[in-house]
Design a protein around this motif. Sequence first.
Motif, short mmCIF file in Angstrom:
data_model
loop_
_atom_site.label_atom_id
_atom_site.label_comp_id
_atom_site.label_asym_id
_atom_site.label_seq_id
_atom_site.Cartn_x
_atom_site.Cartn_y
_atom_site.Cartn_z
N CYS A 137 0.84 -1.19 0.00
CA CYS A 137 0.00 0.00 0.00
C CYS A 137 0.88 1.25 0.00
O CYS A 137 1.85 1.33 0.75
CB CYS A 137 -0.90 0.03 1.23
SG CYS A 137 -2.02 -1.36 1.38
N ASP A 138 0.53 2.20 -0.83
CA ASP A 138 1.18 3.51 -0.77
C ASP A 138 0.80 4.19 0.54
O ASP A 138 -0.05 3.69 1.30
CB ASP A 138 0.74 4.35 -1.97
CG ASP A 138 1.65 5.54 -2.24
OD1 ASP A 138 2.62 5.74 -1.49
OD2 ASP A 138 1.37 6.29 -3.20
N SER A 139 1.40 5.33 0.82
CA SER A 139 1.12 6.07 2.05
C SER A 139 -0.37 6.32 2.21
O SER A 139 -1.08 6.61 1.25
CB SER A 139 1.86 7.41 2.02
OG SER A 139 1.41 8.25 3.06
N VAL A 140 -0.85 6.22 3.43
CA VAL A 140 -2.27 6.50 3.71
C VAL A 140 -2.63 7.92 3.31
O VAL A 140 -3.79 8.20 2.97
CB VAL A 140 -2.60 6.22 5.19
CG1 VAL A 140 -2.01 7.29 6.09
CG2 VAL A 140 -4.11 6.11 5.41
N ASP A 141 -1.66 8.82 3.31
CA ASP A 141 -1.93 10.21 2.91
C ASP A 141 -2.34 10.31 1.45
O ASP A 141 -2.95 11.32 1.04
CB ASP A 141 -0.69 11.08 3.15
CG ASP A 141 -0.34 11.21 4.62
OD1 ASP A 141 -1.26 11.04 5.47
OD2 ASP A 141 0.83 11.46 4.94
N ASN A 142 -2.00 9.30 0.65
CA ASN A 142 -2.36 9.30 -0.76
C ASN A 142 -3.67 8.55 -1.04
O ASN A 142 -4.04 8.38 -2.20
CB ASN A 142 -1.23 8.70 -1.59
CG ASN A 142 0.01 9.56 -1.57
OD1 ASN A 142 -0.08 10.79 -1.55
ND2 ASN A 142 1.17 8.94 -1.54
N SER A 143 -4.32 8.12 0.03
CA SER A 143 -5.62 7.45 -0.07
C SER A 143 -6.62 8.28 0.73
O SER A 143 -6.76 8.10 1.94
CB SER A 143 -5.52 6.03 0.49
OG SER A 143 -6.73 5.34 0.33
N PRO A 144 -7.29 9.24 0.10
CA PRO A 144 -8.00 10.27 0.85
C PRO A 144 -9.09 9.76 1.79
O PRO A 144 -9.26 10.28 2.90
CB PRO A 144 -8.59 11.18 -0.24
CG PRO A 144 -8.54 10.38 -1.50
CD PRO A 144 -7.38 9.47 -1.36
N GLY A 145 -9.83 8.75 1.36
CA GLY A 145 -10.86 8.22 2.24
C GLY A 145 -10.29 7.56 3.48
O GLY A 145 -10.77 7.77 4.60
N TYR A 146 -9.25 6.75 3.29
CA TYR A 146 -8.63 6.09 4.43
C TYR A 146 -7.88 7.08 5.32
O TYR A 146 -7.81 6.92 6.54
CB TYR A 146 -7.70 4.98 3.96
CG TYR A 146 -8.41 3.70 3.61
CD1 TYR A 146 -9.58 3.32 4.28
CD2 TYR A 146 -7.93 2.86 2.61
CE1 TYR A 146 -10.24 2.14 3.96
CE2 TYR A 146 -8.58 1.68 2.29
CZ TYR A 146 -9.74 1.32 2.96
OH TYR A 146 -10.40 0.16 2.65
N SER A 147 -7.30 8.12 4.71
CA SER A 147 -6.64 9.15 5.51
C SER A 147 -7.65 9.85 6.41
O SER A 147 -7.39 10.08 7.61
CB SER A 147 -5.95 10.16 4.59
OG SER A 147 -5.33 11.18 5.34
#
Length: 267
Positions: free
Chosen positions: A140-150
Motif C-alpha cells: 500500500c502507498d502512504s495512507v496520505d495518498n488514499s483520501p478516504g482512508y486518511s
Amino acid sequence: MTAPESPLGPAEVYDAHFVPALFAQWGPVVAADASVRAGNHVLDVACGTGALTLAVASIVGPAGSVVGLDANPEMLDVARKKDTRIEWLEGAAEALPLADDSFDAVVSQFGLMFFQDRPQALREMMRVLKPGGRLAVAVCDSVDNSPGYSAFAQLLDRLFGREVGDAFRAPFVLGDAKQLQDICREAGIGNAKVARRNGRVRFHSIDALVSTERACVWTLGGVLTDDQFARILKESQTVLQPFVIDGGAIEFDMPALIVMAQKAGPA
C-alpha cells in the motif's frame, strides 16, 4: 448500538469484503509488472485467499503452473475451494519451503508490510527465482495518498487516540519508495525499481467500509468496543460523505507501490 456478530471467520471476511473492494483489481497489475506469460511457473507469496494467484493462473494457462503460499491455514482453506489445480502451500515468506532457481516469476501483493523480516523475505523470493526471473511485490502507498482512508484514520485519532489510528494505519507503513529501496538494498537487490500504480477502493456503503475494517484482525479487530464502533459508525457518515457516489457507494483512490527486480542471468 452494537455491531452484529459476523458468521464469517477472519479469512472469510477478508475474501468476502476486502478482496472485491480493494484487492481483486491488483492481480492483473502485479502480474503485468512481473511480466508473467503463458507457460510460466509462478509463485505467489502471502497469497491469502488467492486473488493474485488466480489472476496469474489465468495468464499462465494449462502449460504453466502456479504455487500459492501463505502462513495462514485459514486463508489457504478458503483459497483451496477456488481452484484445485493450483498448488496451495503453507509456509513462511522468510523461509520458503521451495528449491533454488524454481520459478520464472515471484509475485506478492499486500503482504510485505506484515512480514517479520522483510529483507529476508525478499532474499527468499530472489533465491527461488530462476536466473533471469522477475519479481513484483506490491504494498500500500502512504495512507496520505488514499483520501478516504486518511480521513478515516484521522477520525480514529480524534475519537480514540493515535494508538487506535495507528492500528488502522498498519497496512500503509511501507508507503515510501525510499524505504522500500533501503529494504531491497539490505536484501541484496541492487537493481530494484519502485513504481506507483493507481487503484481504487469501493464499498457499497459507508457502513460496509466501517464494519469490514472493524472485523479486520490485522488492523482494528478486537480494538474497538461496541460503543466505540457505534460512535465511529455515526461520525463516519459525515467524515466520509465527500467520497460517496451514486447509490450510496463509497469510492476513493488507494494507490500501491510495486517493487520490481530481475534475478541476474539469462532471461
